[in-house]
Design a protein around this motif. Structure first.
Motif, PDB file in Angstrom:
ATOM      1  N   SER A   1     -44.373 -18.705  15.318  1.00  0.00           N
ATOM      2  CA  SER A   1     -43.428 -19.754  14.941  1.00  0.00           C
ATOM      3  C   SER A   1     -42.476 -19.322  13.830  1.00  0.00           C
TER       4      SER A   1
ATOM      5  N   LYS B   1     -48.364 -20.169  24.809  1.00  0.00           N
ATOM      6  CA  LYS B   1     -48.290 -20.182  26.276  1.00  0.00           C
ATOM      7  C   LYS B   1     -47.038 -19.440  26.757  1.00  0.00           C
ATOM      8  N   ARG B   2     -45.923 -19.694  26.096  1.00  0.00           N
ATOM      9  CA  ARG B   2     -44.669 -19.029  26.473  1.00  0.00           C
ATOM     10  C   ARG B   2     -44.776 -17.514  26.236  1.00  0.00           C
ATOM     11  N   PHE B   3     -45.349 -17.124  25.103  1.00  0.00           N
ATOM     12  CA  PHE B   3     -45.544 -15.698  24.807  1.00  0.00           C
ATOM     13  C   PHE B   3     -46.357 -15.027  25.918  1.00  0.00           C
TER      14      PHE B   3
ATOM     15  N   SER C   1     -46.850 -15.983  29.081  1.00  0.00           N
ATOM     16  CA  SER C   1     -46.181 -15.932  30.385  1.00  0.00           C
ATOM     17  C   SER C   1     -45.030 -14.926  30.381  1.00  0.00           C
ATOM     18  N   MET C   2     -44.314 -14.833  29.286  1.00  0.00           N
ATOM     19  CA  MET C   2     -43.174 -13.913  29.215  1.00  0.00           C
ATOM     20  C   MET C   2     -43.603 -12.452  29.073  1.00  0.00           C
ATOM     21  N   ASN C   3     -44.796 -12.209  28.579  1.00  0.00           N
ATOM     22  CA  ASN C   3     -45.229 -10.843  28.290  1.00  0.00           C
ATOM     23  C   ASN C   3     -46.450 -10.394  29.085  1.00  0.00           C
TER      24      ASN C   3
ATOM     25  N   SER D   1     -51.050 -24.071  21.661  1.00  0.00           N
ATOM     26  CA  SER D   1     -49.638 -24.016  21.276  1.00  0.00           C
ATOM     27  C   SER D   1     -48.740 -23.670  22.464  1.00  0.00           C
ATOM     28  N   LYS D   2     -47.644 -24.392  22.597  1.00  0.00           N
ATOM     29  CA  LYS D   2     -46.667 -24.101  23.651  1.00  0.00           C
ATOM     30  C   LYS D   2     -46.029 -22.729  23.438  1.00  0.00           C
ATOM     31  N   LYS D   3     -45.859 -22.340  22.181  1.00  0.00           N
ATOM     32  CA  LYS D   3     -45.257 -21.027  21.887  1.00  0.00           C
ATOM     33  C   LYS D   3     -46.185 -19.898  22.321  1.00  0.00           C
TER      34      LYS D   3
END
Length: 159
Positions: free
Chosen positions: A34, A63-65, A67-69, A59-61
């Motif tokens: 964050s 989850k995004r990390f 999926s993106m990596n 944390s949504k962040k």
């Protein structure tokens, strides 16, 4: 083994746990997703992912990390930890509902380290709700330091 600890924290507990892991592993960098930019994942042998749990969700962040990596992460040793007030049955439920099965299949170590309530970092409504839950559920508070040290030890011993 060069390790990157990527975490998100709501009340500061996940950060405390990340610091204990980093001290134990010695060759580790920490990134609060964050507040900081991610370094290149290619230079790391191991990725540790840590998150708080709020209302059953991580944390949504984070989850995004993930999926993106995922393509980069899947080539590494991976550990996951959660900071939460529940017990083992809740941990298993949270892990299975918040993490992709393909990611879970490559995770070498996963655990939960307990939780703390830092009322100073919460808004009024959240403080009120948690105090009501606290009266009824009587959760176990505090970081479980030995679990953190065991987690780091298991991670170091993975080949």
């Amino acid at each position: 083994m060069k390790t990157l600890i990527v975490y998100d924290t709501y009340t500061g507990t996940a950060e405390k746990c990340a610091k204990i892991i980093a001290e134990k592993l010695q060759n580790a960098d920490m990134v609060n997703i964050s507040e900081q930019r991610l370094p290149s994942l290619e230079s790391y042998d191991c990725i540790v992912i840590g998150s708080y749990v709020h209302a059953g969700h991580i944390s949504k962040k984070i989850k995004r990390f993930m999926s993106m990596n995922f393509q980069k992460i899947k080539e590494k040793k991976v550990g996951i930890y959660l900071c939460m007030l529940g017990e083992q049955k809740h941990f298993d439920q949270y892990i299975n509902s918040n993490f992709d099965r393909e990611l879970l299949s490559i995770v070498r170590v996963k655990d939960f380290f307990g939780g703390e309530l830092n009322y100073q970092r919460m808004n009024f409504l959240f403080r009120f709700i948690l105090r009501q839950i606290e009266k009824r559920a009587k959760p176990q508070f505090g970081i479980r330091t030995q679990k953190i040290l065991d987690f780091a030890e298991k991670l170091m011993n993975q080949t």
